[in-house]
Enzyme design. Structure first.
Site, PDB file in Angstrom:
ATOM      1  N   ASP A 161       0.876  -1.389   0.088  1.00 35.84           N
ATOM      2  CA  ASP A 161       0.059  -0.148  -0.052  1.00 35.84           C
ATOM      3  C   ASP A 161       0.801   1.306   0.137  1.00 35.84           C
ATOM      4  OD1 ASP A 161       1.179  -0.542   2.557  1.00 35.84           O
ATOM      5  OD2 ASP A 161      -0.723   0.580   3.491  1.00 35.84           O
ATOM      6  N   ASP A 171       5.105   1.067  -1.045  1.00 36.29           N
ATOM      7  CA  ASP A 171       5.898   0.968  -0.111  1.00 36.29           C
ATOM      8  C   ASP A 171       6.959   0.175  -0.292  1.00 36.29           C
ATOM      9  OD1 ASP A 171       4.616   3.036   1.010  1.00 36.29           O
ATOM     10  OD2 ASP A 171       3.568   1.670   2.480  1.00 36.29           O
ATOM     11  N   ASP A 185       1.920  -1.770   9.380  1.00 37.11           N
ATOM     12  CA  ASP A 185       1.552  -2.785   8.428  1.00 37.11           C
ATOM     13  C   ASP A 185       2.578  -4.037   8.817  1.00 37.11           C
ATOM     14  OD1 ASP A 185      -0.100  -1.037   7.193  1.00 37.11           O
ATOM     15  OD2 ASP A 185       1.165  -0.801   5.447  1.00 37.11           O
ATOM     16  N   GLU A 359      -8.920  -7.101  -9.954  1.00 34.84           N
ATOM     17  CA  GLU A 359      -9.667  -8.008  -9.297  1.00 34.84           C
ATOM     18  C   GLU A 359      -9.522  -7.574  -7.718  1.00 34.84           C
ATOM     19  OE1 GLU A 359     -12.317 -10.449  -8.274  1.00 34.84           O
ATOM     20  OE2 GLU A 359     -11.750 -10.806 -10.199  1.00 34.84           O
ATOM     21  N   CYS A 652     -19.549  -6.623 -16.175  1.00 34.12           N
ATOM     22  CA  CYS A 652     -18.035  -6.418 -16.838  1.00 34.12           C
ATOM     23  C   CYS A 652     -17.918  -4.987 -16.498  1.00 34.12           C
ATOM     24  CB  CYS A 652     -18.126  -6.817 -18.171  1.00 34.12           C
ATOM     25  SG  CYS A 652     -19.142  -8.547 -18.347  1.00 34.12           S
TER      26      CYS A 652
END
Length: 670
Positions: A161, A171, A185, A359, A652
């Site tokens: 991220d 990062d 993180d 996705e 779609c």
């Protein structure tokens, strides 16, 4: 505070007439060969030691060691006789413990002594091996990794991220941490040491990773804690070793660890980090390790979310011709209680196929979870979207780009779906199974790029199933299968496109005397020849083409039933019709209702423009009759002009970010 010795123990060479110095790591054993250190003529030996040391004598051929009592005991000097000593408390001074071995000739005459001064130090590299969010002290399981609810082993997130909007992409490409948010993180790793204020001269503590892991893991440590918290990378792509200054006394040094890449075909996901204590011998001669402690992490996988999970955000592209569609979507989103995110022309550059480009999934560790967008290799104008619109604090990004393979339409993410959680012949898939469209086993048809396929397989927690989708012109699995949530015991139903169901419905209507009912009323963008139920049923070519399509779908139906453990009652057949193009590939004859948007109980379904009988489209009526009893709410969207005309449907042109699973992936047993 034990640490694992390489092979459990360390050997020390005693010298008669000399006192040597050695470090003894708490919890480890030091072995010394008494026989090899004895002077000529010695036949027996005795041992004295300070109370901080435990000493055993091991004789060749005897399984049990003999503990050394107070002074005065003597043992015969035989070949293979070894002393073993250990310490359980750290020293407060260098050389504050000692062991003295006295050698005796025949008749008990003392000849010589060999001595060792010992300094006890504790060293332990620690991680959250029991996955409760806390770094425990010297877990016995820290150097291995096991799946399942009873499993163990630490977990790393890939820092993909971006905490700062102005810095170039993600990062894990930086070697300096910019702020505290980045550290959240990362997985914490603690180096715990105890011992005297300083180590004897020349000893070093070194953290290390293998060259093989250098592009997979980064380790950060605070630099100059007094002048603002600046964290720098101490291990990673260009740094395999890092000497840690010994802090003295009892201390804990915090390190922060990040993954640099997700598992893939060349990377299992496991990385190891070591701490070693190095001993000096003489100037100009390399140090040698006398103790090593190891921790193992698994990089958290990228996880897909099935359409049955609750929606958070719905993304859609804003185009010149889909203003009305976007308005309809707004109504649907408001009803479902999630947010609409519109991607404007300057970012989509004329590409409306949102589902194909990205996705949306997530990654998860005990200390944190965040969404991650996987960017497809398909580059048709929208490649800026994931980076500009999505990447930011706690929204990660991964891109898989094949270098040598050309990308085909099977690479678009309309061709990757994931089932809800299933149980198959006793094996649980608590995060569902990924469905990938491919070509028939025997044909040389289109397949998804190996790189993306291998990436999906390498995540391990959603074992993929390969389906046959190459019979379709676009070739995406979402054109014939989708899943909807239900509130009964099964929790979901699988919807399949079905020409057979459509012919059955049309014959029923014909029998009821509605053969003249016309299709495509109000449909723009097609030839306006009057298409009736009678015309469709009397078109032999169309009938044959749909028999072929039904066979292709049935082939997949059988795979899905077997691989997802489904029964016939778990499947709903939605009426659909296809026609074959000049290449013999199938395209929808009317808008394909299976490619719907699923927002919990609210479904945004492509309006099929079926035959209107009694003022109602009989296809819509049949679909409502199939889905509404399950508690689902059907809303038919007129996406035809904006999507169907270019071979895509509602689904779609949109993409949904969903809530992650509550289930912890490390409880799976792949």
């Amino acid at each position: 505070m034990a640490g694992e010795m390489p092979r459990g123990e360390r050997t020390l060479r005693l010298q008669h007439g000399n006192r040597i110095e050695a470090l003894c790591v708490l919890g480890g054993h030091v072995r010394a060969d008494v026989f090899g250190a004895a002077p000529a003529g010695a036949v027996a030996f005795g041992v004295k030691h300070t109370e901080g040391v435990s000493v055993d004598v091991l004789f060749r051929g005897r399984a049990e060691p003999e503990a050394v009592p107070g002074a005065g005991t003597r043992w015969p000097l035989d070949e293979g006789t070894v002393l073993r000593f250990s310490m359980s408390r750290a020293s407060s001074e260098v050389n504050d413990n000692k062991v003295t071995v006295s050698f005796f000739a025949e008749g008990g005459k003392p000849i010589n002594q060999a001595g060792v001064f010992l300094t006890g130090v504790g060293i332990s590299l620690d991680v959250d091996a029991d996955r409760d969010g806390v770094v425990e002290k010297n877990s016995p399981n820290k150097a291995s990794w096991a799946w399942g609810p009873e499993g163990h082993g630490a977990i790393l997130l890939v820092s993909c991220d971006k905490e700062f909007p102005f810095i170039p992409p993600s990062d894990c490409e930086h070697e300096q941490v910019f702020n505290r948010e980045d550290l959240l993180d990362m997985a914490q790793m603690v180096l715990r040491t105890e011992g005297p204020q300083r180590l004897p001269r020349g000893y070093e503590i070194v953290l290390s990773i293998s060259a093989n892991d250098a592009d997979k893991v980064g380790v950060f440590h605070v630099q100059n804690p007094f002048f603002g918290q600046r964290y720098v990378q101490v291990l990673g792509r260009r740094k395999l070793f890092h000497a840690v200054p010994y802090p003295g006394g009892a201390a804990e040094l915090d390190f922060f660890v990040e993954g640099l890449r997700f598992p893939d075909e060349t990377f299992s996901g496991l990385v190891s980090i070591h701490v070693s204590l190095l001993e000096p011998l003489a100037e100009g001669i390399p140090h040698s390790p006398i103790f090593t402690d190891t921790v193992v992490f698994r990089v958290a996988p990228w996880i897909m979310t099935p359409s049955t999970l609750a929606p958070v955000n719905l993304f859609v592209c804003s185009m010149k011709d889909n203003y009305l569609f976007t308005k309809e979507i707004q109504t649907l989103v408001a009803k479902a209680g999630c947010k609409l995110k519109v991607c404007f022309g300057y970012i989509n550059r004329g590409d409306r196929w949102m589902q194909d480009e990205i996705e949306l999934g997530y990654t998860h560790a005990p200390h944190k979870s965040f969404p991650v967008v996987l960017d497809s290799p398909r580059e048709r104008g929208m490649e800026q979207l994931p980076i500009k619109e999505l990447l930011g604090p706690d929204f990660g990004y991964v891109h898989k780009e094949p270098i040598f393979e050309a990308t085909a339409s099977l690479d678009s993410f309309g061709n990757v779906e994931v089932s809800p959680p299933v149980s198959v012949a006793g094996k649980e898939y608590p995060l569902g199974r990924i469905l990938i469209g491919s070509s028939f086993p025997a044909s040389a048809g289109r397949r998804m790029t190996g790189l993306v396929r291998d990436f999906l397989y390498a995540q391990r927690v959603q074992a993929p199933v390969e389906l046959y989708s190459d019979w379709l012109a676009v070739g995406n699995v979402n054109e014939f299968v989708t899943f909807v949530p239900t509130s009964d015991k099964k929790r979901f139903r699988m919807l399949l496109a079905s020409p057979a169901a459509c012919y059955r419905l049309f014959r029923e209507k014909q029998k009821e005397g509605q053969g003249q009912a016309t299709m495509f009323k109000g449909y723009s963008g097609t030839d306006t020849k009057r298409v009736t139920i009678n015309k469709v049923l009397s078109n032999d070519v169309l009938t044959q083409q749909n028999q072929y399509v039904q066979r292709c779908i049935d082939w997949n139906r059988d795979i899905l039933k077997k691989e997802l453990g489904l029964l016939e009652e778990d499947i709903i057949d939605l009426p659909a019709l296809f026609k074959l193009d000049k290449q013999g590939k199938a395209v929808p004859y009317f808008p394909n209702t299976v490619t719907m948007i699923v927002l919990a109980k609210d479904l945004g379904i492509p309006k099929p423009f079926g035959p209107v009988a009694g003022g109602e489209c009989c296809l819509e009526r049949r679909i409502r009759a199939l889905l509404e009893p399950l508690g689902l709410c059907c809303r038919f969207l007129e996406d035809v002009a904006s999507y169907h005309g270019s071979l895509g449907e509602v689904r779609c042109g949109t993409n949904v970010q969903r809530r992650p699973f509550a289930f912890k992936w490390w409880h799976c047993t792949p």
